[in-house]
Design a protein around this motif. Structure first.
Motif, short mmCIF file in Angstrom:
data_model
loop_
_atom_site.label_atom_id
_atom_site.label_comp_id
_atom_site.label_asym_id
_atom_site.label_seq_id
_atom_site.Cartn_x
_atom_site.Cartn_y
_atom_site.Cartn_z
N PHE A 69 0.84 -1.20 0.00
CA PHE A 69 0.00 0.00 0.00
C PHE A 69 0.87 1.25 0.00
CE2 PHE A 69 -1.52 3.50 2.62
CZ PHE A 69 -2.59 3.93 1.86
N ALA A 70 1.82 1.32 0.93
CA ALA A 70 2.58 2.55 1.18
C ALA A 70 3.36 3.02 -0.04
CB ALA A 70 3.52 2.35 2.35
N THR A 71 4.05 2.13 -0.69
CA THR A 71 4.90 2.51 -1.82
C THR A 71 4.07 3.03 -2.98
OG1 THR A 71 6.52 0.86 -1.14
CG2 THR A 71 6.70 1.70 -3.39
N PHE A 72 3.04 2.30 -3.34
CA PHE A 72 2.20 2.74 -4.46
C PHE A 72 1.51 4.05 -4.13
CE2 PHE A 72 -1.38 2.98 -7.29
CZ PHE A 72 -0.85 2.54 -8.49
N ALA A 73 0.97 4.18 -2.92
CA ALA A 73 0.27 5.41 -2.52
C ALA A 73 1.22 6.60 -2.55
CB ALA A 73 -0.36 5.24 -1.15
N ALA A 74 2.42 6.42 -2.03
CA ALA A 74 3.38 7.52 -1.95
C ALA A 74 3.76 8.02 -3.34
CB ALA A 74 4.63 7.06 -1.19
N LEU A 78 2.75 11.45 -5.44
CA LEU A 78 3.81 12.32 -5.95
C LEU A 78 3.60 12.60 -7.44
CD1 LEU A 78 6.48 13.85 -5.57
CD2 LEU A 78 7.66 11.69 -6.09
N ALA A 79 3.29 11.59 -8.21
CA ALA A 79 3.07 11.77 -9.65
C ALA A 79 1.89 12.71 -9.90
CB ALA A 79 2.82 10.42 -10.33
N ALA A 80 0.78 12.50 -9.19
CA ALA A 80 -0.38 13.37 -9.38
C ALA A 80 -0.06 14.80 -8.97
CB ALA A 80 -1.57 12.83 -8.58
N ASP A 111 -4.80 6.75 -9.10
CA ASP A 111 -4.01 6.48 -7.90
C ASP A 111 -4.92 6.23 -6.70
OD1 ASP A 111 -1.77 6.57 -5.97
OD2 ASP A 111 -2.63 8.52 -5.44
N LEU A 112 -5.92 7.07 -6.51
CA LEU A 112 -6.80 6.90 -5.35
C LEU A 112 -7.58 5.59 -5.42
CD1 LEU A 112 -8.18 10.52 -4.92
CD2 LEU A 112 -6.32 9.41 -3.66
N TYR A 117 -7.83 -0.16 -3.54
CA TYR A 117 -7.67 -1.59 -3.85
C TYR A 117 -6.51 -2.18 -3.04
CZ TYR A 117 -6.38 -5.81 -6.39
OH TYR A 117 -6.04 -7.09 -6.71
N HIS A 118 -5.34 -1.51 -3.08
CA HIS A 118 -4.18 -2.02 -2.35
C HIS A 118 -4.42 -2.05 -0.85
CE1 HIS A 118 -1.66 -0.81 -6.02
NE2 HIS A 118 -1.72 -2.12 -5.98
N ALA A 119 -5.12 -1.05 -0.33
CA ALA A 119 -5.41 -1.01 1.10
C ALA A 119 -6.28 -2.19 1.51
CB ALA A 119 -6.10 0.31 1.46
N ILE A 120 -7.28 -2.50 0.70
CA ILE A 120 -8.16 -3.64 1.01
C ILE A 120 -7.39 -4.95 0.90
CG2 ILE A 120 -10.18 -4.94 0.21
CD1 ILE A 120 -11.35 -2.11 -0.56
N GLN A 121 -6.61 -5.09 -0.19
CA GLN A 121 -5.83 -6.32 -0.39
C GLN A 121 -4.83 -6.55 0.74
OE1 GLN A 121 -6.27 -8.71 -2.78
NE2 GLN A 121 -8.09 -7.50 -3.21
#
Length: 174
Positions: A69-74, A78-80, A111-112, A117-121
């Motif tokens: 979760f953390a890496t993808f969210a971060a 940043l990209a957005a 991203d959101l 999705y990543h948070a739930i997974q």
């Protein structure tokens, strides 16, 4: 109440509070201005998304915050955020501005959605305490970001009368 229930309650109430605020204050303000200024205001809000890098900062988040979760969210934030900054910087070059507006909204909303999705997974709601000081981001900031993306797409897809299109193309931005 379980950690998961508290997190989910906070998330839902974050959306409810921002929808009420958006409808009462932000929506009338944004609809009172031309499209360029409205998108500039939205881009300004999103330009602070560099703050999502905090998900990678030890001591701010817990050591057991799921890396998936953390890496993808971060980096998604940043990209957005960088794309929103580029939209703001290029506002006087209309074609480039509009490209960055579309880009930061596509990347930002994607991203959101993928963060959810990543948070739930990763089972993040049950481990919400691992967000540490960053807990406020998904509860307070993310609902406003998502709502503003939806409104930005509404503005982008809404047809404009020809007279307004011609006028807007000739007016300089202050």
């Amino acid at each position: 109440m379980s950690t998961e229930s508290i997190f989910q309650t906070h998330l839902v109430l974050g959306y409810v509070a921002w929808l009420l605020c958006f409808g009462a204050y932000i929506l009338p303000w944004l609809t009172s201005m031309d499209r360029v200024r409205a998108h500039r205001a939205i881009a300004t809000l999103h330009s602070f998304r560099f703050f999502g890098l905090v998900f990678l900062l030890p001591g701010v988040v817990g050591p057991n915050l799921p890396a998936s979760f953390a890496t993808f969210a971060a980096y998604g934030d940043l990209a957005a955020g960088l794309l929103a900054l580029l939209a703001l910087i290029t506002v006087r070059i209309r074609l480039v501005f509009w490209l960055f507006v579309v880009a930061f909204n596509l990347v930002g909303m994607g991203d959101l959605i993928l963060d959810y999705y990543h948070a739930i997974q990763a089972g993040l709601p049950a481990q919400a305490g691992e967000l540490g000081a960053a807990y406020a981001i998904p509860i307070i900031y993310v609902p406003l970001l998502m709502i503003s993306h939806v409104f930005a797409f509404y503005l982008l897809l809404r047809p404009q009368p020809k007279a307004i299109q011609a006028f807007a193309g000739e007016v300089s931005v202050s």
